[in-house]
Design an enzyme around this catalytic site. Structure first.
Site, mmCIF file in Angstrom:
data_model
loop_
_atom_site.group_PDB
_atom_site.id
_atom_site.type_symbol
_atom_site.label_atom_id
_atom_site.label_comp_id
_atom_site.label_asym_id
_atom_site.label_seq_id
_atom_site.Cartn_x
_atom_site.Cartn_y
_atom_site.Cartn_z
ATOM 1 N N ASP A 171 -7.094 -3.652 9.616
ATOM 2 C CA ASP A 171 -6.068 -4.275 8.789
ATOM 3 C C ASP A 171 -4.719 -3.865 9.383
ATOM 4 O O ASP A 171 -4.642 -3.023 10.289
ATOM 5 C CB ASP A 171 -6.217 -3.839 7.330
ATOM 6 C CG ASP A 171 -5.697 -4.885 6.348
ATOM 7 O OD1 ASP A 171 -4.918 -5.762 6.773
ATOM 8 O OD2 ASP A 171 -6.074 -4.830 5.168
ATOM 9 N N HIS A 191 -1.208 -2.379 0.480
ATOM 10 C CA HIS A 191 0.049 -2.765 1.115
ATOM 11 C C HIS A 191 1.167 -1.786 0.726
ATOM 12 O O HIS A 191 2.099 -1.569 1.511
ATOM 13 C CB HIS A 191 0.458 -4.172 0.691
ATOM 14 C CG HIS A 191 -0.456 -5.238 1.192
ATOM 15 N ND1 HIS A 191 -1.606 -5.589 0.527
ATOM 16 C CD2 HIS A 191 -0.393 -6.028 2.286
ATOM 17 C CE1 HIS A 191 -2.219 -6.555 1.191
ATOM 18 N NE2 HIS A 191 -1.499 -6.845 2.257
#
Length: 350
Positions: A252, A181
């Protein structure tokens, strides 16, 4: 109108006019919901119903409802234990752990299906090597075979509730400490090590009928220089050809820091699709999502569309009747006893 290749997010608890327009774009295929989209089960059911009513076939509606740290809907839903708890239970009694995983998998899926959500991005199939904090107790176990066994039992419960399952993060996020992230993780292990450990749960779950897979935003530098989700080698050679996966490949989130090396948002989306993804996620950046939609306005992949349509939820229970189901009562009782004492000696009658 067929499913497009883009899954988007929403800003709040109701649909805005601009969001309705984006969701009717031909490149839109689904919506992923977050905690900011949730107020109550009644509000969520209405929101999902409105999303589904926008077009035919309906857009997919998904969420990350793993349990533990990653559970977007909490108040009004049962608080689910982290996956690692099943692994801890399995150290004492594998049969009991699998039975519990099956019941909790059913509970998670039944509560989501009762409000119309099609599927959760779960289970996590990463192996917990004690390296990755972002995975940690989201993984079932440190033993690849046990990860596969518990995930299989969990998926059986999910299927009983009318929901498909999505395994993540292929080929395995457990061997890197960096959080994708926020930065770009690089795994330096050779392919042989990955095949013997990380890939084992994916191979077995594919054999068990896993419907979806999400690749990791990780580079495995001894195997391929590209992120796994941008890699034709990982997605087409390994996942499709060697492992025989026939389900949906979801990228993702393309706005994560690890995906930045892919260029602009449209460039990232095109790389992921060209590599073998069927649907790409673009979250927390409305302008970037709009750019991706426009760049893919004429995109078409009939094979991917046939795979995607299988992700729709089935036989949803009525929300007002769910609490009367003895399976719901049993699963909630198991979790209540776990919350009272997270130790393993629960004396469960299974």
């Amino acid at each position: 109108m067929s499913h497009g290749p883009v899954m988007l997010d929403l800003q709040g608890t109701i649909l805005g006019d601009e969001e309705r327009t984006l969701l009717q774009h031909p490149a839109a295929g689904g919506v992923i919901l977050f905690s900011r989209n949730y107020q109550s089960p009644q509000q969520l059911e209405a929101l999902v119903g409105e999303i589904h009513a926008l077009r035919s076939p309906p857009l997919l509606v998904a969420v990350d409802q793993e349990g533990g740290r990653v559970q977007r809907f909490r108040e009004g839903f049962t608080r689910l234990p982290p996956a690692a708890w099943f692994g801890q239970l399995a150290q004492h009694n594998g049969k009991r752990a699998r039975a519990v995983a099956r019941k909790i998998g059913w509970l998670m899926a039944a509560e989501l299906r009762a409000v119309g959500v099609d599927f959760s991005f779960a289970p996590v199939l990463d192996v917990n090597f004690g390296i990755s904090d972002v995975i940690g107790d989201r993984a079932f176990d440190h033993r690849p075979v046990m990860v596969a066994e518990l995930a299989h039992a969990w998926m059986e419960g999910v299927h009983q509730a009318g929901m498909a399952a999505v395994g993540k993060h292929f080929p395995g996020h457990g061997g890197v400490s960096a959080d994708s992230h926020n930065e770009l993780p690089v795994d330096a292990r050779p392919l042989g090590d990955l095949m013997m450990e990380d890939l084992l749960p994916f191979q077995r779950m594919i054999d068990y009928g896993l419907e979806g897979i999400m690749p990791a935003h990780v580079i495995y530098r001894q195997v391929d220089p590209a992120l796994a989700g941008f890699s034709r080698y990982w997605l087409q050679e390994v996942l499709r050809r060697q492992l025989g996966f026939q389900g949906v490949v979801f990228s993702d989130d393309l706005t994560m820091a690890a995906a930045e090396e892919g260029g602009t948002y449209p460039q990232r989306a095109r790389q992921a699709l060209d590599a073998g993804c069927d649907m790409v996620l673009v979250c927390n950046n409305p302008s970037g999502a709009a750019e991706v939609l426009d760049s893919l306005a004429d995109y078409s992949d009939p094979a991917a569309q046939m795979r995607i349509i299988r992700m729709h939820g089935r036989k949803a229970p009525r929300r007002e009747n769910l609490h009367l189901d003895p399976r719901w009562k049993e699963a909630v009782e198991i979790i209540a006893r776990y919350e009272e004492s997270p130790s393993l000696d629960l004396d469960l009658d299974l």
